[in-house]
Design an enzyme around this catalytic site. Sequence first.
Site, PDB file in Angstrom:
ATOM      1  N   ASN A  47       1.038  -1.086   0.132  1.00 17.38           N
ATOM      2  CA  ASN A  47       0.032   0.034   0.050  1.00 17.38           C
ATOM      3  C   ASN A  47       0.740   1.138  -0.105  1.00 17.38           C
ATOM      4  O   ASN A  47       0.622   2.221  -0.756  1.00 17.38           O
ATOM      5  CB  ASN A  47      -1.236   0.178   1.296  1.00 17.38           C
ATOM      6  CG  ASN A  47      -1.910  -0.835   1.181  1.00 17.38           C
ATOM      7  OD1 ASN A  47      -2.324  -1.640   0.038  1.00 17.38           O
ATOM      8  ND2 ASN A  47      -2.696  -1.261   2.031  1.00 17.38           N
ATOM      9  N   ARG A 377     -10.160  -4.471 -14.101  1.00 13.41           N
ATOM     10  CA  ARG A 377      -9.268  -5.283 -13.513  1.00 13.41           C
ATOM     11  C   ARG A 377      -9.794  -6.674 -13.981  1.00 13.41           C
ATOM     12  O   ARG A 377     -10.777  -7.007 -13.226  1.00 13.41           O
ATOM     13  CB  ARG A 377      -8.528  -4.948 -12.272  1.00 13.41           C
ATOM     14  CG  ARG A 377      -8.222  -3.716 -12.142  1.00 13.41           C
ATOM     15  CD  ARG A 377      -7.566  -3.418 -10.689  1.00 13.41           C
ATOM     16  NE  ARG A 377      -7.313  -2.223 -10.318  1.00 13.41           N
ATOM     17  CZ  ARG A 377      -6.387  -1.412 -10.612  1.00 13.41           C
ATOM     18  NH1 ARG A 377      -5.616  -1.754 -11.479  1.00 13.41           N
ATOM     19  NH2 ARG A 377      -6.692   0.081 -10.200  1.00 13.41           N
ATOM     20  N   ARG A 407      -4.831   1.735 -13.109  1.00 12.72           N
ATOM     21  CA  ARG A 407      -3.537   1.913 -12.551  1.00 12.72           C
ATOM     22  C   ARG A 407      -2.820   0.713 -12.520  1.00 12.72           C
ATOM     23  O   ARG A 407      -3.221  -0.145 -11.577  1.00 12.72           O
ATOM     24  CB  ARG A 407      -3.567   2.980 -11.446  1.00 12.72           C
ATOM     25  CG  ARG A 407      -2.246   3.383 -10.660  1.00 12.72           C
ATOM     26  CD  ARG A 407      -1.471   4.448 -11.215  1.00 12.72           C
ATOM     27  NE  ARG A 407      -2.526   5.691 -10.932  1.00 12.72           N
ATOM     28  CZ  ARG A 407      -2.347   6.712 -11.209  1.00 12.72           C
ATOM     29  NH1 ARG A 407      -1.173   7.236 -11.853  1.00 12.72           N
ATOM     30  NH2 ARG A 407      -3.202   7.743 -10.916  1.00 12.72           N
ATOM     31  N   HIS A 437     -14.711   3.253 -15.104  1.00 13.60           N
ATOM     32  CA  HIS A 437     -14.646   2.358 -13.968  1.00 13.60           C
ATOM     33  C   HIS A 437     -16.052   1.427 -13.754  1.00 13.60           C
ATOM     34  O   HIS A 437     -15.960   0.709 -12.756  1.00 13.60           O
ATOM     35  CB  HIS A 437     -14.417   3.150 -12.680  1.00 13.60           C
ATOM     36  CG  HIS A 437     -14.033   2.561 -11.603  1.00 13.60           C
ATOM     37  ND1 HIS A 437     -14.715   2.479 -10.337  1.00 13.60           N
ATOM     38  CD2 HIS A 437     -12.861   1.978 -10.947  1.00 13.60           C
ATOM     39  CE1 HIS A 437     -13.991   1.904  -9.198  1.00 13.60           C
ATOM     40  NE2 HIS A 437     -13.062   1.351  -9.944  1.00 13.60           N
ATOM     41  N   TYR A 470     -12.540  -9.618  -1.870  1.00 10.08           N
ATOM     42  CA  TYR A 470     -13.041  -8.384  -1.716  1.00 10.08           C
ATOM     43  C   TYR A 470     -14.628  -8.332  -1.554  1.00 10.08           C
ATOM     44  O   TYR A 470     -15.194  -9.376  -2.052  1.00 10.08           O
ATOM     45  CB  TYR A 470     -13.071  -7.511  -2.959  1.00 10.08           C
ATOM     46  CG  TYR A 470     -11.412  -7.009  -3.238  1.00 10.08           C
ATOM     47  CD1 TYR A 470     -10.558  -7.493  -2.772  1.00 10.08           C
ATOM     48  CD2 TYR A 470     -11.297  -6.125  -4.144  1.00 10.08           C
ATOM     49  CE1 TYR A 470      -9.161  -7.092  -3.011  1.00 10.08           C
ATOM     50  CE2 TYR A 470      -9.904  -5.532  -4.513  1.00 10.08           C
ATOM     51  CZ  TYR A 470      -8.962  -6.216  -3.949  1.00 10.08           C
ATOM     52  OH  TYR A 470      -7.636  -5.951  -4.033  1.00 10.08           O
ATOM     53  N   ARG A 566     -14.067   2.622   4.662  1.00  9.82           N
ATOM     54  CA  ARG A 566     -12.927   1.672   5.072  1.00  9.82           C
ATOM     55  C   ARG A 566     -11.640   2.578   4.944  1.00  9.82           C
ATOM     56  O   ARG A 566     -10.734   2.483   5.613  1.00  9.82           O
ATOM     57  CB  ARG A 566     -12.718   0.474   3.841  1.00  9.82           C
ATOM     58  CG  ARG A 566     -11.284  -0.271   3.997  1.00  9.82           C
ATOM     59  CD  ARG A 566     -11.323  -1.338   3.012  1.00  9.82           C
ATOM     60  NE  ARG A 566     -11.632  -0.953   1.632  1.00  9.82           N
ATOM     61  CZ  ARG A 566     -10.448  -0.350   0.777  1.00  9.82           C
ATOM     62  NH1 ARG A 566      -9.398  -0.010   1.435  1.00  9.82           N
ATOM     63  NH2 ARG A 566     -10.667   0.033  -0.433  1.00  9.82           N
ATOM     64  N   HIS A 594     -15.258  -3.516   0.003  1.00 13.34           N
ATOM     65  CA  HIS A 594     -15.119  -2.902  -1.345  1.00 13.34           C
ATOM     66  C   HIS A 594     -16.285  -2.345  -1.898  1.00 13.34           C
ATOM     67  O   HIS A 594     -16.667  -1.605  -2.710  1.00 13.34           O
ATOM     68  CB  HIS A 594     -14.438  -3.923  -2.381  1.00 13.34           C
ATOM     69  CG  HIS A 594     -14.048  -3.206  -3.707  1.00 13.34           C
ATOM     70  ND1 HIS A 594     -14.676  -3.257  -4.815  1.00 13.34           N
ATOM     71  CD2 HIS A 594     -12.861  -2.449  -4.027  1.00 13.34           C
ATOM     72  CE1 HIS A 594     -13.909  -2.819  -5.890  1.00 13.34           C
ATOM     73  NE2 HIS A 594     -13.104  -2.180  -5.159  1.00 13.34           N
TER      74      HIS A 594
END
EC number: 2.7.4.1
Length: 719
Positions: A47, A377, A407, A437, A470, A566, A594
């Site tokens: 992270n 993703r 990213r 997204h 997630y 979160r 998530h």
Amino acid sequence: MKIDSPEFFNNREISWLQFNERVLGEVTDTRNPLMERFKFLGIFSSNLDEFYMVRVGGLKDEVLAGFNKPENKQQLTPKQQLRAIATKTKELVDQQYEAFKDVTQALKAEGISFLKHDELNEMQSEYVKTFFREQVFPVLTPVAVDAYRPFPMLSSKSLNIATALEAEDGSKRNLALVQVPAVLPRFVDLPVDDEETTAVILLEDVIISFIDSLFKGYHVLSAMPFRITRNADLPFHEEGTHDLLKLIEKELKKRRWGVGIRLEIQKNAINTNLLNMLRDVLDLQDRDIYAVDGPIDLTFAFAFYSQIGVEYDHLIYQTIMPVEPPALEKSKKLFDQILQQDYLLHHPYHTFDPIVRLIVQAANDPNVLAIKQTLYRVSGDSPIIKALKTAAENGKQVTVLVELKARFDEAKNIEWAKQLEKAGAHVIYGYSDLKTHSKITLIVRLQEGRIQRFVHLGTGNYNDSTAKLYTDIGLLTAKEQIAEDATNFFNWLSGYGEQPEWNALHTSPNSMLEKFLSLIDEEIKYHKKHGNGRIVAKMNSLTEKDIIVKLYQASRAGVRIELIVRGVCCLRPQIKGVSENIRVTSVVDRYLEHSRIFYFHHNGDDLIYCSSADWMTRNMRKRIEILFPIADEEQKNYIKDCLALTMADNVKAREQDDSGNYHYVTKGKQECESQILIQLYTNGKLKAKPSFEHPLEQKWTPVERAEEKITFDPTTSKK
């Protein structure tokens, strides 16, 4: 009182560091299995790497460009933010390495040891000597640094060893670098006398132990491990480009060689001359240098966990088996079942398999005419990609929006795009300067002589791997209004024209922010009239200032607001006269929270929406996102119950106070660990649950031994 004053907000960057501090808290939480605690060290490091490469890199760019405008919440300039980040990060890194010592000591008590070269027994010493000679030495490349051989361009995040050398005759001193080969494992599994134990030595320790062999005729005076992090916040200048894919391929090559923004060195090996040389070459300030009290780059914890940790099943989480959604029968075609009713999926408590099955069935169904899907993703060996390629090869019209600007997944997505195009799919990349997204699939099928459309909407990626880790919400539906919206959405993405009017969906950057502001305004009006205003919102991060100010207005009007955030939260709760009716909690546990869920009481109508978007500026203004409603009453009740369990969490939840700091939620008479109890609830095994109206009132009794009621996947064990 100005409710948009700086003192009523948290800075985004510091709030993110506070989130990572909560991740670090999972390392020190002794309720977690020991090897999971070790893995959280890797999560913390990973992270922090990304934070520095992107957020700190972006701030550094602003400083270099002479940009000194304050950010729009706490009014801190880029330089002020960089100073605050460095101070907080050094504090956290010190805590991380204290935790590393504690965890490795505990692992040693379990028979798992990290050894230095001088701790090896004779058998292990001979093994390491042979290992170095046969497997390490051939791939090492010593690099001299002098007037004729300048300091090399070292790639970002590579681990290196700087050496100070002296000729054997004392005539001269030199500097040289040795890169720790990334092609070799970071740790070496050592032979042991007791098969019930494990011992490893880190690769850099092996290299340093034999580093003299690289420099014949010299004494190695000092060997200092170090690691450079480079700016990876590379802007893609899309305007005027004719091929976005080629542009991104070209720009990606620059990422490994961006400007240096952080230098990590090993505290017990510091050599002042070597350190000064590195600082000067990289043009870094003292605050950019981090001396760590242990091995550099603890992301090796992931590999250690997967290769060694899993052999000790009492030191890891027991595998929880996800279930099929109720009433969804594997033996029947999904299309027939979705026509009968909507299906709500809550991953990872529900298996992701129905989503994969849907695309596979569509790819091989002769009645399916078209498949359209957005991909942000996906997993490394994605069954979704395979099914889409099969569909295209079977002659179906397959349209896939692959987001090339996701990213750190850009290279993977470029490869997927090429494979899909080769298979015959129509691949699009979305709009200039906007990331797509959204998570949506549209399947067009000939059903008894007429066109029937099927839609999947989700809060998470089409990634079968992360779907196990997630928490996300998905909806399978054949409702005509949503199907029409889905059709218009894909036509808008792939063609020209203004964004259409929506029946049921809302999208950003056009209508979603306005929709949320309107919903909050409506809640204020209902509260003033009926006194029952309430908002519950769950998301990853909250940064959008317009929404924060609107929530402050709602709080001042008396609306009861519960936010489950979160990560980053720029809103500051519990401030008298501003946000005293707002509660903010954050849950960090085995699953990454998530899902994005938004509840509005709406005078008893209970409006519930799910979205691919957080309440973040980038999601509202710079991305193409989808907000979708949950209409079925049973599904709405399920979501409300899950929200109630999360709000009642007093094991893994931390609550933000009026100064912006986080503290564990005060324990009541009984423990409520929401993720465990949601699994039980989803499996139909939870005897009682908190009320959605008053989740903090402990007038319910869950099962006494929750973990024994969950179906576990047996694993082989070394111990």
